[in-house]
Write a protein that holds these residues in place. Structure first.
Motif, mmCIF file in Angstrom:
data_model
loop_
_atom_site.group_PDB
_atom_site.id
_atom_site.type_symbol
_atom_site.label_atom_id
_atom_site.label_comp_id
_atom_site.label_asym_id
_atom_site.label_seq_id
_atom_site.Cartn_x
_atom_site.Cartn_y
_atom_site.Cartn_z
ATOM 1 N N LEU A 182 -35.298 126.262 -40.812
ATOM 2 C CA LEU A 182 -34.354 126.742 -41.826
ATOM 3 C C LEU A 182 -33.199 127.342 -41.043
ATOM 4 N N SER A 183 -32.055 126.682 -41.049
ATOM 5 C CA SER A 183 -31.000 126.987 -40.085
ATOM 6 C C SER A 183 -29.984 128.000 -40.600
ATOM 7 N N ASP A 184 -29.731 129.020 -39.784
ATOM 8 C CA ASP A 184 -28.650 129.969 -40.052
ATOM 9 C C ASP A 184 -27.480 129.754 -39.103
ATOM 10 N N VAL A 185 -27.506 128.658 -38.363
ATOM 11 C CA VAL A 185 -26.457 128.362 -37.381
ATOM 12 C C VAL A 185 -25.399 127.474 -38.039
ATOM 13 N N VAL A 186 -24.142 127.859 -37.899
ATOM 14 C CA VAL A 186 -23.061 127.151 -38.575
ATOM 15 C C VAL A 186 -22.836 125.783 -37.937
ATOM 16 N N ASP A 187 -23.252 124.741 -38.649
ATOM 17 C CA ASP A 187 -23.018 123.360 -38.227
ATOM 18 C C ASP A 187 -23.454 123.091 -36.794
ATOM 19 N N GLY A 188 -24.455 123.827 -36.341
ATOM 20 C CA GLY A 188 -24.950 123.634 -34.985
ATOM 21 C C GLY A 188 -26.289 122.936 -34.986
ATOM 22 N N PRO A 189 -26.831 122.646 -33.816
ATOM 23 C CA PRO A 189 -28.111 121.946 -33.725
ATOM 24 C C PRO A 189 -29.278 122.843 -34.105
ATOM 25 N N ALA A 190 -30.365 122.223 -34.504
ATOM 26 C CA ALA A 190 -31.572 122.981 -34.853
ATOM 27 C C ALA A 190 -32.074 123.788 -33.675
ATOM 28 N N SER A 191 -31.799 123.336 -32.468
ATOM 29 C CA SER A 191 -32.266 124.046 -31.280
ATOM 30 C C SER A 191 -31.637 125.421 -31.126
ATOM 31 N N ALA A 192 -30.529 125.676 -31.834
ATOM 32 C CA ALA A 192 -29.871 126.975 -31.731
ATOM 33 C C ALA A 192 -30.551 128.047 -32.570
ATOM 34 N N VAL A 193 -31.334 127.650 -33.563
ATOM 35 C CA VAL A 193 -31.970 128.624 -34.450
ATOM 36 C C VAL A 193 -33.056 129.378 -33.691
ATOM 37 N N ALA A 194 -32.986 130.714 -33.736
ATOM 38 C CA ALA A 194 -33.931 131.584 -33.040
ATOM 39 C C ALA A 194 -33.974 131.287 -31.542
ATOM 40 N N SER A 195 -32.904 130.733 -31.020
ATOM 41 C CA SER A 195 -32.785 130.393 -29.599
ATOM 42 C C SER A 195 -33.791 129.349 -29.151
ATOM 43 N N GLY A 196 -34.212 128.499 -30.089
ATOM 44 C CA GLY A 196 -34.991 127.320 -29.750
ATOM 45 C C GLY A 196 -36.338 127.547 -29.092
ATOM 46 N N PRO A 197 -37.260 128.317 -29.684
ATOM 47 C CA PRO A 197 -38.561 128.523 -29.039
ATOM 48 C C PRO A 197 -39.375 127.254 -28.843
ATOM 49 N N THR A 225 -27.992 143.802 -23.220
ATOM 50 C CA THR A 225 -27.202 142.574 -23.189
ATOM 51 C C THR A 225 -26.925 142.073 -24.602
ATOM 52 N N GLY A 226 -27.952 142.042 -25.446
ATOM 53 C CA GLY A 226 -27.777 141.588 -26.819
ATOM 54 C C GLY A 226 -26.817 142.461 -27.594
ATOM 55 N N SER A 227 -26.920 143.768 -27.420
ATOM 56 C CA SER A 227 -26.028 144.690 -28.118
ATOM 57 C C SER A 227 -24.579 144.474 -27.703
ATOM 58 N N LEU A 228 -24.357 144.272 -26.425
ATOM 59 C CA LEU A 228 -22.996 144.047 -25.944
ATOM 60 C C LEU A 228 -22.429 142.741 -26.483
ATOM 61 N N LEU A 229 -23.237 141.692 -26.498
ATOM 62 C CA LEU A 229 -22.771 140.406 -27.007
ATOM 63 C C LEU A 229 -22.386 140.501 -28.477
ATOM 64 N N MET A 230 -23.217 141.180 -29.285
ATOM 65 C CA MET A 230 -22.936 141.293 -30.714
ATOM 66 C C MET A 230 -21.732 142.185 -30.983
ATOM 67 N N SER A 231 -21.610 143.271 -30.245
ATOM 68 C CA SER A 231 -20.507 144.204 -30.504
ATOM 69 C C SER A 231 -19.158 143.635 -30.094
ATOM 70 N N ARG A 232 -19.175 142.651 -29.201
ATOM 71 C CA ARG A 232 -17.919 142.051 -28.754
ATOM 72 C C ARG A 232 -17.552 140.794 -29.544
ATOM 73 N N GLY A 233 -18.288 140.525 -30.609
ATOM 74 C CA GLY A 233 -17.942 139.406 -31.474
ATOM 75 C C GLY A 233 -18.174 138.057 -30.850
ATOM 76 N N ILE A 234 -19.102 137.975 -29.881
ATOM 77 C CA ILE A 234 -19.416 136.689 -29.261
ATOM 78 C C ILE A 234 -20.102 135.803 -30.303
ATOM 79 N N ALA A 235 -19.690 134.548 -30.405
ATOM 80 C CA ALA A 235 -20.258 133.636 -31.391
ATOM 81 C C ALA A 235 -21.763 133.524 -31.207
ATOM 82 N N ILE A 236 -22.477 133.330 -32.322
ATOM 83 C CA ILE A 236 -23.937 133.307 -32.280
ATOM 84 C C ILE A 236 -24.445 132.192 -31.366
ATOM 85 N N GLU A 237 -23.750 131.064 -31.301
ATOM 86 C CA GLU A 237 -24.191 129.983 -30.423
ATOM 87 C C GLU A 237 -24.182 130.420 -28.961
#
Length: 399
Positions: free
Chosen positions: A180-195, A137-149
């Protein structure tokens, strides 16, 4: 200034940007003002070792570090997970993270240090899912250019660890998350999928994202259709830095060096090659500093990353014009599944590619930017930087 001097200034500014988002210093500054209390530290992500070193001044009773590389961290247990897709090491790390969090006494502070890359580095599949379901699932999402959010929305609902799962394992007691956020102008909860920071998304939201993609495992679709997650209150949190912090660090260097420059108002986003072409069309003698993160819709058999794809597209756009330079560099030092941080090109790069027998347009179409740029020495290799706040692009063109 000539191109050699411009290149020198860009690389110096890149170094200044990395210094501005130094995880060790930022973490040390943040923990210095915390009330005195027994602390246990769990650091997850590409910046985890440096962040854990920054927290060492609190003399934690135990520290677990999970990253994509080994760095020395005194008195810590260090594990390496797989990236950019979770693997067996990621599951081992995820199981250990849950056990570590569960063992934190209720009267100690659980200090979670979260940075980009954590989505893959530690994983425990939810329900009846297995690792293959998640990797495909992750590989398909990344290869299709789905936004990181959107990618992270799906990831968080396929995992026991994400979307607050790690915090739930901790149980009662105080907690604080430094991000330490790598998410473009998104919430902190998006980083590392919010553990430790669940969001308001639902399995239905994740199902909508994957529903249009052929090849998603049936088990994933079934899980998202039937999952009923337990609500979890988020941890208190502080965002230490974002891509804009890095851009500001680069700008401060240029200002101190009296180099004409400007910082892009809009964050980098969208398809990498198209974004690079738009950036090139707006260049001037004031060095442009842009930050954010683009995507690549991979359809070809080649190798590369979003920054290399952008740089190759820029070399085509700038070719045949006046003196110009373009650099696309990942702040983590790793662009996609390659050993390069990105690439630096100029108005002569496309001609050099053709002289070397490489068709730049064909290479871009085949998603083979890495091989093409490597053939003319345009790749920039730094190794993992120990931080991760997205990408920095620089551009200059003689008027």
């Amino acid at each position: 200034m000539n191109k050699a001097r411009i290149r020198e200034q860009i690389l110096a500014a890149y170094g200044a940007a990395l210094a501005a988002v130094d995880p060790q210093k930022l973490t040390a500054d943040a923990v210095a003002v915390l009330p005195h209390q027994a602390v246990r530290v769990l650091a997850l992500g590409k910046a985890a070792p440096a962040m854990a070193r920054g927290a060492a001044s609190r003399r934690p009773t135990a520290t677990l570090v999970i990253s994509d590389h080994i760095e020395p961290v005194p008195n810590a247990e260090v594990m390496v997970g797989d990236h950019p897709l979770p693997g067996a090491r990621s599951v081992e790390a995820g199981v250990r993270a849950l056990a570590f969090a569960t063992a934190i006494p209720s009267d100690e502070l659980a200090l979670f240090l979260i940075s980009g890359g954590g989505s893959a580095l530690a994983e425990v599949p939810a329900g009846e899912l297995d690792l293959e379901d998640l990797t495909s699932t992750g590989s398909l999402l990344m290869s299709r250019g789905i936004a990181i959010e959107q990618t992270n929305t799906v990831r968080r609902h396929l995992s026991q660890l994400k979307n607050g799962g790690l915090l739930a394992a901790r149980g009662p007691g105080p907690s604080l998350t430094l991000v330490l956020s790598d998410v473009v102008d998104g919430p902190a909860s998006a980083v590392a999928s919010g553990p430790t920071l669940p969001d308001e998304s639902t399995p239905a939201d994740a199902l909508e994202i994957v529903s249009s993609l052929a090849g998603i495992p049936h088990a994933v679709v079934d899980h998202l259709r039937t999952s009923r997650p337990t609500p979890i209150a988020p941890s208190d949190h502080i965002t230490l830095a974002t891509h804009r912090t890095a851009a500001a660090g680069a700008a401060e260097y240029f200002a101190a060096s009296q180099v004409p420059h400007r910082v892009a108002d809009r964050a980098l986003a969208g398809e990498s090659a198209a974004e690079a072409a738009a950036v090139c069309d707006a260049l001037s003698e004031s060095i442009l500093v842009a930050s954010g993160e683009t995507t690549v819709d991979v359809t070809g058999p080649g190798i590369g990353g979003r920054n290399q794809s952008g740089a190759l597209a820029a070399s085509i756009r700038l070719g045949g014009g006046g003196p110009a330079m373009f650099a696309a560099l990942a702040t983590d030092g790793v662009d996609g599944p390659t050993d390069a941080a990105g690439a630096i090109v100029d108005d002569e790069t496309s001609a050099h590619l053709r002289q070397a027998g490489v068709d730049p347009e064909a290479a871009l179409e085949a998603d083979d930017a890495y091989s093409a740029l490597d053939a003319v020495g345009a790749l920039w290799r730094t190794g993992p930087s120990g931080t991760n706040v997205g990408d920095l692009w620089f551009g200059w063109k003689e008027d």
